[in-house]
Design a protein around this motif. Structure first.
Motif: not given
Length: 609
Positions: A559, A562, A577
């Motif tokens: 995460v 990203e 997400l």
């Protein structure tokens, strides 16, 4: 001159008093010579009896202090505790009234100094005055609304007691003599002579009690009324007692018969109607029903709100909508909002309305000064949302800022305001915030808070005192699957659930592998509904800040990477997400708990689209 509320109430029609204390306490196992001592040694039993009479519909309850003077307490070696026993008697009655939510009056019950002798002949006048004064003053200190001198066989002693009270206070006084079946007191005085003497002594209410049953009492009451009594009380026994082979006394007058006589007494002009020896809460309930049926326009509103003592959890208590949805296995959604830091509530209310109008959210979680930074009181904030926005709330309650007394007071207030869903938290330490000079309390932690709330659901406070009926709370607990010490976190969650946590809310997760790892430490799936925490990210900077500076939030490497590559599209990536986490939650969790950063509810609403 302003009229005392008790006398104002009498001017509006007949008032129903309670029934027997002594014979009911005997029946419940109290030794006859130690009825008053039960205020100290068996206080819970006394309070339960008061509660039973309040539930039955009594508008006046007597303190358990008949015979609590120095002379009679000497029989059981408690003559040095006159003040303590009488103050406690008043306290128990007041506590029962407050717990029941009743407006009943509390009468301080006072007996003759001796059952069969005249004060002025056996004791010097000054000694008699001192003996009465000692008990009267203690009852006044205890908070009684009026004084009730009852079961006096001699009107001279009764008038003397009333005059003594008049020298000490201005509380209303009921002066009640006892009569035999011949219509006279044991000392031979007629009803008319009793009325004359007590009017001269300035008793506010004149009456009769004990000895005779309801029919004979009504005949005597009519004679007293014909003598010019303004307010008259009639509190008879449940008939003449019969002694059984094992020494018990049985009273024959049934509740139905008492109810019939009560209606006749009210029609005759009796102002205070109740029961003495042998009467029970069932007698009072029957009288309440009969009086209300005969005079529906005079039915007191207060008696209908009294609930039975020690109500079990859930009994006659409607579960919250949140609890019902969890029980039904419905997937639930909540959004977190933090209350305002200042005096303006406009933005907070606007955000809440936006959430409510979206129509896809079951409840709003309201935080309790998170990060140890002062915000509006959580119970008040929840009440505002529930009443002005019409949306259910979940109040975060921390143990950081409240002593045990403060916690219970806050919870009682929250319950009264209809704030019933609680998330029990220990809370961030003050050192985390900006108030370095503030100190934490932490009398209990979140586990103790769950236990305390479950006690309230059983009808008891934190120390086990009767609250009157079971609270309608639904209490949850938090779990942090991102902690380094997962063994301790799993052990604490077990303890929270054993204490009574009914659902669990997790810290925000960005990778369900963290939950899987936590469950291995826990020993399998959590046995209560689990609501997954989801926090939409706004940008790379936001992600880095949460990961590195906010306790309880850990982002996965995937995460973080990203978000680093998201650039100007950070918010859209964060929403995507979060949507993926919500979709995954539908398969494994009971719901989702969305946490908008900076109260930006529009972001989380996009997640739910």
């Amino acid at each position: 001159m302003v009229k005392h509320p008790f006398l104002s109430r009498l001017s509006r029609g007949p008032l129903l008093a309670d029934g027997a204390l002594g014979t009911e306490l005997y029946r419940r196992g109290v030794i006859p010579d130690q009825v008053c001592i039960a205020n100290i040694d068996q206080s819970e039993l006394v309070q339960e009896l008061h509660m039973a009479y309040l539930q039955a519909g009594a508008e006046l309850i007597e303190t358990n202090s008949f015979g609590a003077n120095r002379i009679q307490l000497a029989r059981c070696g408690r003559d040095n505790q006159v003040a303590r026993i009488n103050r406690q008697a008043a306290k128990l009655a007041r506590y029962a009234r407050d717990t029941a939510g009743s407006q009943a009056f509390i009468a301080g019950s006072i007996s003759p100094l001796t059952i069969s002798s005249r004060t002025t002949t056996r004791y010097a006048v000054e000694q008699g005055r001192a003996l009465f004064s000692e008990q009267i003053e203690a009852l006044i200190e205890g908070g009684v609304d009026l004084l009730l001198f009852e079961t006096f066989p001699d009107v001279e002693e009764l008038a003397f007691a009333v005059k003594t009270a008049r020298e000490l206070c201005q509380l209303p006084i009921i002066a009640s003599a006892t009569f035999g079946q011949d219509g006279r007191t044991p000392w031979g005085q007629t009803p008319q002579e009793v009325v004359k003497a007590l009017q001269a002594a300035q008793a506010d209410v004149i009456g009769l009690n004990c000895s005779v049953g309801p029919s004979d009492a009504l005949d005597i009451a009519k004679q007293m009324l014909s003598a010019g009594v303004e307010y008259l009380s009639m509190i008879p026994n449940a008939g003449m007692p019969q002694r059984t082979s094992d020494g018990r006394l049985l009273y024959a007058a049934t509740p139905a018969y008492f109810a019939e006589i009560a209606v006749k007494a009210a029609a005759a002009g009796v102002s205070v109607i109740g029961g003495c020896c042998g009467t029970t809460p069932e007698h009072i309930a029957a009288m309440r029903q009969a009086l209300d049926a005969a005079h529906p326009e005079k039915k007191p509103a207060a008696v209908t709100v009294v609930l039975p003592p020690r109500q079990k959890a859930g009994q006659d208590t409607e579960p919250t909508a949140w609890a019902k949805k969890l029980a039904a296995g419905q997937f639930v959604t909540s959004i977190e909002l933090s209350p305002p830091r200042g005096l303006h509530t406009g933005a907070f209310m606007r955000q809440a309305r936006q959430i409510a109008e979206a129509g896809c959210v079951d409840a709003i979680n309201v935080t309790d000064s998170p990060m140890a930074r002062v915000r509006m009181d959580v119970a008040a904030a929840c009440y505002m949302l529930q009443t002005q926005v019409q949306i259910e709330t979940i109040a975060h309650v921390t143990t950081r800022d409240h002593s045990l007394i403060g916690l219970e007071s806050m919870l009682i207030g929250a319950h009264a305001m209809g704030v019933r869903n609680i998330l029990a938290l220990t809370g961030d330490p003050p050192s985390l915030g900006t108030w370095d000079h503030s100190s934490a309390v932490y009398d209990i932690d979140s586990i103790g808070l769950v236990e305390a709330i479950q006690a309230m659901k059983r009808g008891q406070d934190i120390v086990g005192t009767d609250l009157g009926y079971g609270a309608g709370f639904c209490v949850g607990a938090a779990a942090d699957p991102t902690r380094d010490d997962l063994r301790t976190e799993a052990e604490r969650l077990h303890r929270k659930i054993e204490a009574g946590a009914e659902y669990v809310m997790t810290q925000p997760l960005f990778d369900l592998a963290l939950w899987d790892r936590f469950c291995t430490y826990y020993g399998g799936e959590v046995e209560v509904p689990v609501i997954l925490g989801v926090l939409p990210l706004l940008s790379q900077q936001h992600a880095e800040y949460l990961h590195n500076e906010v306790p309880g939030i850990t982002l996965s490497k995937a995460v973080l990477e990203e978000m680093r590559h998201a650039g100007a599209n950070g918010q859209q990536v964060g929403i995507r997400l979060a949507k993926e986490m919500v979709a995954a939650a539908h398969e494994r969790f009971a719901g989702v708990y969305l946490m908008p950063s900076y109260n930006r509810c529009e972001t989380v609403l996009q997640v739910l689209e």
